[in-house]
Design a protein around this motif. Structure first.
Motif, mmCIF file in Angstrom:
data_model
loop_
_atom_site.group_PDB
_atom_site.id
_atom_site.type_symbol
_atom_site.label_atom_id
_atom_site.label_comp_id
_atom_site.label_asym_id
_atom_site.label_seq_id
_atom_site.Cartn_x
_atom_site.Cartn_y
_atom_site.Cartn_z
ATOM 1 N N ASN A 299 -4.624 -1.812 -2.217
ATOM 2 C CA ASN A 299 -3.053 -2.524 -2.655
ATOM 3 C C ASN A 299 -2.193 -2.195 -1.863
ATOM 4 O OD1 ASN A 299 -4.240 -3.771 -5.334
ATOM 5 N ND2 ASN A 299 -4.095 -1.507 -6.191
ATOM 6 N N VAL A 300 -2.337 -1.482 -0.588
ATOM 7 C CA VAL A 300 -1.320 -1.581 0.042
ATOM 8 C C VAL A 300 -1.635 -2.241 1.399
ATOM 9 C CG1 VAL A 300 -0.291 0.355 1.584
ATOM 10 C CG2 VAL A 300 -0.913 0.983 -0.788
ATOM 11 N N ARG A 301 -0.560 -2.863 2.096
ATOM 12 C CA ARG A 301 -0.875 -3.354 3.601
ATOM 13 C C ARG A 301 0.173 -2.844 4.688
ATOM 14 N NH1 ARG A 301 -3.453 -8.702 3.421
ATOM 15 N NH2 ARG A 301 -3.970 -9.210 1.561
ATOM 16 N N LEU A 302 -0.352 -2.441 5.609
ATOM 17 C CA LEU A 302 0.577 -2.119 6.639
ATOM 18 C C LEU A 302 0.668 -2.982 7.876
ATOM 19 C CD1 LEU A 302 2.045 0.321 8.067
ATOM 20 C CD2 LEU A 302 -0.161 1.041 9.154
ATOM 21 N N ASN A 303 1.985 -3.574 7.815
ATOM 22 C CA ASN A 303 2.280 -4.552 9.020
ATOM 23 C C ASN A 303 1.174 -5.879 8.724
ATOM 24 O OD1 ASN A 303 4.333 -3.272 9.950
ATOM 25 N ND2 ASN A 303 2.713 -2.223 11.320
ATOM 26 N N LYS A 304 1.074 -6.283 7.423
ATOM 27 C CA LYS A 304 0.526 -7.431 6.960
ATOM 28 C C LYS A 304 -0.976 -7.299 6.953
ATOM 29 C CE LYS A 304 3.849 -10.829 8.334
ATOM 30 N NZ LYS A 304 4.136 -11.936 8.869
ATOM 31 N N VAL A 305 -1.548 -5.838 7.286
ATOM 32 C CA VAL A 305 -3.024 -5.846 7.589
ATOM 33 C C VAL A 305 -3.298 -4.702 6.395
ATOM 34 C CG1 VAL A 305 -4.701 -4.664 8.816
ATOM 35 C CG2 VAL A 305 -3.332 -5.743 10.209
ATOM 36 N N LYS A 306 -4.475 -5.299 5.508
ATOM 37 C CA LYS A 306 -4.708 -4.341 4.354
ATOM 38 C C LYS A 306 -5.447 -3.142 4.930
ATOM 39 C CE LYS A 306 -6.373 -6.376 0.883
ATOM 40 N NZ LYS A 306 -7.233 -7.272 -0.361
ATOM 41 N N ILE A 307 -4.941 -2.023 4.409
ATOM 42 C CA ILE A 307 -5.712 -0.908 4.598
ATOM 43 C C ILE A 307 -6.437 -0.133 3.515
ATOM 44 C CG2 ILE A 307 -3.989 -0.337 6.497
ATOM 45 C CD1 ILE A 307 -2.618 1.378 4.703
ATOM 46 N N ASP A 308 -7.251 0.780 3.973
ATOM 47 C CA ASP A 308 -7.839 1.362 2.794
ATOM 48 C C ASP A 308 -7.974 2.886 3.058
ATOM 49 O OD1 ASP A 308 -9.840 1.134 4.568
ATOM 50 O OD2 ASP A 308 -11.356 -0.021 3.247
ATOM 51 N N GLN A 309 -7.494 3.540 3.954
ATOM 52 C CA GLN A 309 -7.741 4.889 4.181
ATOM 53 C C GLN A 309 -6.519 5.678 3.940
ATOM 54 O OE1 GLN A 309 -10.453 6.700 5.400
ATOM 55 N NE2 GLN A 309 -11.458 4.648 5.030
#
Length: 136
Positions: free
Chosen positions: A36-46
């Motif tokens: 549910n979080v994106r960093l600079n439009k890239v989905k992250i999961d870590q």
């Protein structure tokens, strides 16, 4: 210690906790792990993903979407005023109430959805040719 965190960044789960987006660090880790979080439009999961000043976070919460530009890393979970200094809120404004998703659904008259029992019997009579009015 603050200089070292500024150079290499800060863990995103710690930052979300310090910025008061979630109530605990474990909830922050779950939020990131669930995608549910994106960093600079890239989905992250870590949850261990490092963030730095200038990054843009897009956070999908249950009933709203937050878009934050990171201004600085946090050192502790302080009061709300201190937490607001960690980011610049660039979230889109919420939709007006008349344009919300539930209000956008088409309205129908009561009884116009499924046919009533009487209407179903009339359709059956038309389809099967039963003109048995003697039962009434």
């Amino acid at each position: 210690m603050a200089e070292a965190e500024g150079k290499k960044g800060q863990r995103i789960d710690k930052w979300l906790f310090f910025a008061r987006v979630v109530k605990s660090r474990s909830l922050a880790a779950k939020l990131v792990s669930s995608g549910n979080v994106r960093l600079n439009k890239v989905k992250i999961d870590q949850p261990s993903q490092n963030i730095k000043t200038g990054d843009v976070l897009t956070i999908a919460l249950e009933r709203r979407i937050l878009v934050y530009e990171i201004v600085s890393g946090g050192l502790r979970r302080g009061p709300a005023e201190e937490a607001r200094e960690l980011y610049k809120d660039i979230s889109p404004p919420p939709l007006p109430k008349e344009l919300s998703r539930l209000d956008a659904l088409p309205k129908r008259d009561a009884g116009s959805g499924r046919p009533t029992k009487r209407e179903r019997r009339q359709v059956d009579r038309l389809m099967h040719g039963d003109n048995d009015d003697s039962s009434q």
